[in-house]
Design a protein around this motif. Structure first.
Motif, PDB file in Angstrom:
ATOM      1  N   PHE A 144       4.012  -0.833 -15.466  1.00 15.44           N
ATOM      2  CA  PHE A 144       5.533  -1.394 -15.509  1.00 15.44           C
ATOM      3  C   PHE A 144       6.039  -1.362 -13.812  1.00 15.44           C
ATOM      4  CE2 PHE A 144       9.919   0.049 -15.161  1.00 15.44           C
ATOM      5  CZ  PHE A 144      10.468  -1.123 -15.573  1.00 15.44           C
ATOM      6  N   PHE A 145       5.447  -0.183 -13.292  1.00 11.57           N
ATOM      7  CA  PHE A 145       5.822  -0.164 -11.854  1.00 11.57           C
ATOM      8  C   PHE A 145       5.213  -0.998 -10.912  1.00 11.57           C
ATOM      9  CE2 PHE A 145       6.572   4.259 -13.487  1.00 11.57           C
ATOM     10  CZ  PHE A 145       7.911   4.284 -13.347  1.00 11.57           C
ATOM     11  N   SER A 146       4.402  -2.008 -11.256  1.00  9.31           N
ATOM     12  CA  SER A 146       3.736  -3.270 -10.548  1.00  9.31           C
ATOM     13  C   SER A 146       4.693  -4.103 -10.310  1.00  9.31           C
ATOM     14  CB  SER A 146       2.359  -3.441 -11.188  1.00  9.31           C
ATOM     15  OG  SER A 146       2.309  -4.164 -12.176  1.00  9.31           O
ATOM     16  N   LEU A 147       5.654  -4.300 -11.229  1.00  5.41           N
ATOM     17  CA  LEU A 147       6.659  -5.315 -11.143  1.00  5.41           C
ATOM     18  C   LEU A 147       7.489  -5.259  -9.894  1.00  5.41           C
ATOM     19  CD1 LEU A 147       8.274  -5.207 -14.880  1.00  5.41           C
ATOM     20  CD2 LEU A 147       6.712  -6.888 -13.876  1.00  5.41           C
ATOM     21  N   ILE A 167       0.805  -1.265   0.047  1.00  9.02           N
ATOM     22  CA  ILE A 167       0.163   0.167   0.158  1.00  9.02           C
ATOM     23  C   ILE A 167       0.877   1.258  -0.050  1.00  9.02           C
ATOM     24  CG2 ILE A 167      -1.650   1.289   1.468  1.00  9.02           C
ATOM     25  CD1 ILE A 167      -3.007  -1.310   2.296  1.00  9.02           C
ATOM     26  N   ALA A 168       1.960   1.170   0.745  1.00  2.84           N
ATOM     27  CA  ALA A 168       2.664   2.459   1.033  1.00  2.84           C
ATOM     28  C   ALA A 168       3.472   2.499  -0.476  1.00  2.84           C
ATOM     29  CB  ALA A 168       3.987   2.203   1.910  1.00  2.84           C
ATOM     30  N   TYR A 169       3.850   1.495  -1.106  1.00  2.00           N
ATOM     31  CA  TYR A 169       4.744   1.640  -2.528  1.00  2.00           C
ATOM     32  C   TYR A 169       3.446   2.201  -3.365  1.00  2.00           C
ATOM     33  CZ  TYR A 169       6.613   0.367  -6.996  1.00  2.00           C
ATOM     34  OH  TYR A 169       7.186   0.262  -8.007  1.00  2.00           O
ATOM     35  N   PHE A 170       2.293   2.021  -3.414  1.00  2.00           N
ATOM     36  CA  PHE A 170       1.453   2.141  -4.218  1.00  2.00           C
ATOM     37  C   PHE A 170       1.055   3.887  -4.147  1.00  2.00           C
ATOM     38  CE2 PHE A 170      -2.963   3.153  -5.464  1.00  2.00           C
ATOM     39  CZ  PHE A 170      -2.919   2.809  -6.739  1.00  2.00           C
ATOM     40  N   LEU A 171       0.961   4.091  -2.855  1.00  2.00           N
ATOM     41  CA  LEU A 171       0.686   5.545  -2.553  1.00  2.00           C
ATOM     42  C   LEU A 171       1.629   6.413  -2.863  1.00  2.00           C
ATOM     43  CD1 LEU A 171      -1.593   5.180   0.772  1.00  2.00           C
ATOM     44  CD2 LEU A 171      -2.081   5.529  -1.600  1.00  2.00           C
ATOM     45  N   ILE A 172       3.102   5.830  -2.682  1.00  2.00           N
ATOM     46  CA  ILE A 172       3.886   6.768  -3.159  1.00  2.00           C
ATOM     47  C   ILE A 172       4.144   6.906  -4.669  1.00  2.00           C
ATOM     48  CG2 ILE A 172       6.697   6.496  -3.367  1.00  2.00           C
ATOM     49  CD1 ILE A 172       6.537   5.486  -0.679  1.00  2.00           C
ATOM     50  N   LEU A 173       3.816   5.918  -5.415  1.00  2.00           N
ATOM     51  CA  LEU A 173       3.756   6.106  -6.914  1.00  2.00           C
ATOM     52  C   LEU A 173       2.566   6.923  -7.291  1.00  2.00           C
ATOM     53  CD1 LEU A 173       4.265   2.275  -8.023  1.00  2.00           C
ATOM     54  CD2 LEU A 173       5.780   4.231  -8.377  1.00  2.00           C
ATOM     55  N   SER A 174       1.662   6.939  -6.614  1.00  2.00           N
ATOM     56  CA  SER A 174       0.547   7.607  -6.947  1.00  2.00           C
ATOM     57  C   SER A 174       0.459   9.397  -6.581  1.00  2.00           C
ATOM     58  CB  SER A 174      -0.890   7.468  -6.283  1.00  2.00           C
ATOM     59  OG  SER A 174      -0.654   7.671  -4.690  1.00  2.00           O
ATOM     60  N   LEU A 175       1.629   9.671  -5.704  1.00  2.00           N
ATOM     61  CA  LEU A 175       1.943  10.881  -5.241  1.00  2.00           C
ATOM     62  C   LEU A 175       2.939  11.463  -6.543  1.00  2.00           C
ATOM     63  CD1 LEU A 175       3.522  10.679  -1.670  1.00  2.00           C
ATOM     64  CD2 LEU A 175       1.572  11.907  -2.304  1.00  2.00           C
ATOM     65  N   ASN A 208       5.947  -4.971  -7.127  1.00  2.00           N
ATOM     66  CA  ASN A 208       5.159  -5.500  -6.100  1.00  2.00           C
ATOM     67  C   ASN A 208       5.686  -6.884  -5.885  1.00  2.00           C
ATOM     68  OD1 ASN A 208       3.798  -3.418  -5.963  1.00  2.00           O
ATOM     69  ND2 ASN A 208       1.930  -4.174  -7.018  1.00  2.00           N
ATOM     70  N   GLY A 209       6.191  -7.719  -7.021  1.00  2.00           N
ATOM     71  CA  GLY A 209       6.996  -9.009  -6.793  1.00  2.00           C
ATOM     72  C   GLY A 209       8.175  -8.899  -5.954  1.00  2.00           C
ATOM     73  N   VAL A 210       8.907  -8.078  -6.156  1.00  2.00           N
ATOM     74  CA  VAL A 210      10.041  -7.986  -5.202  1.00  2.00           C
ATOM     75  C   VAL A 210       9.842  -7.758  -3.903  1.00  2.00           C
ATOM     76  CG1 VAL A 210      12.105  -6.371  -4.839  1.00  2.00           C
ATOM     77  CG2 VAL A 210      11.533  -6.843  -7.169  1.00  2.00           C
ATOM     78  N   ILE A 211       8.701  -6.882  -3.397  1.00  2.00           N
ATOM     79  CA  ILE A 211       8.190  -6.725  -2.172  1.00  2.00           C
ATOM     80  C   ILE A 211       7.653  -7.929  -1.549  1.00  2.00           C
ATOM     81  CG2 ILE A 211       6.568  -5.232  -0.809  1.00  2.00           C
ATOM     82  CD1 ILE A 211       7.045  -3.093  -2.723  1.00  2.00           C
ATOM     83  N   THR A 212       6.674  -8.500  -2.426  1.00  2.00           N
ATOM     84  CA  THR A 212       6.124 -10.019  -1.899  1.00  2.00           C
ATOM     85  C   THR A 212       7.179 -10.906  -1.916  1.00  2.00           C
ATOM     86  OG1 THR A 212       4.214  -9.404  -3.307  1.00  2.00           O
ATOM     87  CG2 THR A 212       4.459 -11.584  -2.879  1.00  2.00           C
ATOM     88  N   GLY A 213       7.950 -11.231  -2.645  1.00  2.00           N
ATOM     89  CA  GLY A 213       9.101 -12.002  -2.639  1.00  2.00           C
ATOM     90  C   GLY A 213       9.935 -11.951  -1.190  1.00  2.00           C
TER      91      GLY A 213
END
Length: 146
Positions: free
Chosen positions: A35-38, A19-27, A40-45
């Motif tokens: 492309f930036f959702s890739l 959520i924090a990563y997504f909100l930072i991107l939205s800023l 998410n895999g690193v964070i999840t991993g």
């Protein structure tokens, strides 16, 4: 300690990070670029790897493949569900134009509703969880007692 406590803690940390990563991107207006959702895999991993590693440290001699695998799956599945709920709320309540902006990146002739969007977010999260858990368990496989 309960066998679900550790994965649930990591799932909440993972959800918060996504959520924090997504909100930072939205800023910066980058949240509609797929492309930036890739990342998410690193964070999840990272979260799944740490959940499996901590479960291994926690159980010690009693650690087996099923114990580690379930820790990874529980962590990823709970985080995927919570992140899907957040994204659904975000797309309907916080920024109602988000879906239109996101779909415009692909093509103008798609009509994507919130149900389709939520299903895709959930499916991507669950698939990422299964693949990463299987991959990380290979790292711990040769460390298991036979």
């Amino acid at each position: 300690m309960n066998k679900f406590t550790l994965p649930v803690r990591f799932a909440f940390a993972l959800t918060t990070s996504l959520i924090a990563y997504f909100l930072i991107l939205s800023l910066f207006g980058l949240h509609t670029n797929p492309f930036f959702s890739l990342f998410n895999g690193v964070i999840t991993g990272f979260a799944i790897f740490e959940a499996i590693r901590y479960r291994r440290l926690e159980t010690g001699e009693d650690y087996n493949y099923t114990t580690g695998f379930s820790a990874g799956l529980i962590t990823g599945f709970i985080a995927s569900i919570l992140f899907t709920i957040f994204m659904s709320i975000y797309a309907t309540e916080l920024e109602p134009t988000f879906l239109d902006e996101l779909v415009t990146e692909y093509a103008n002739h798609y009509d994507v509703g919130i149900a389709t969007f939520s299903f895709i977010v959930l499916l991507m999260g669950l698939a990422t969880t299964v693949v990463l858990t299987l991959a990380f368990m290979q790292l711990f496989k040769n460390k298991l007692k036979k």
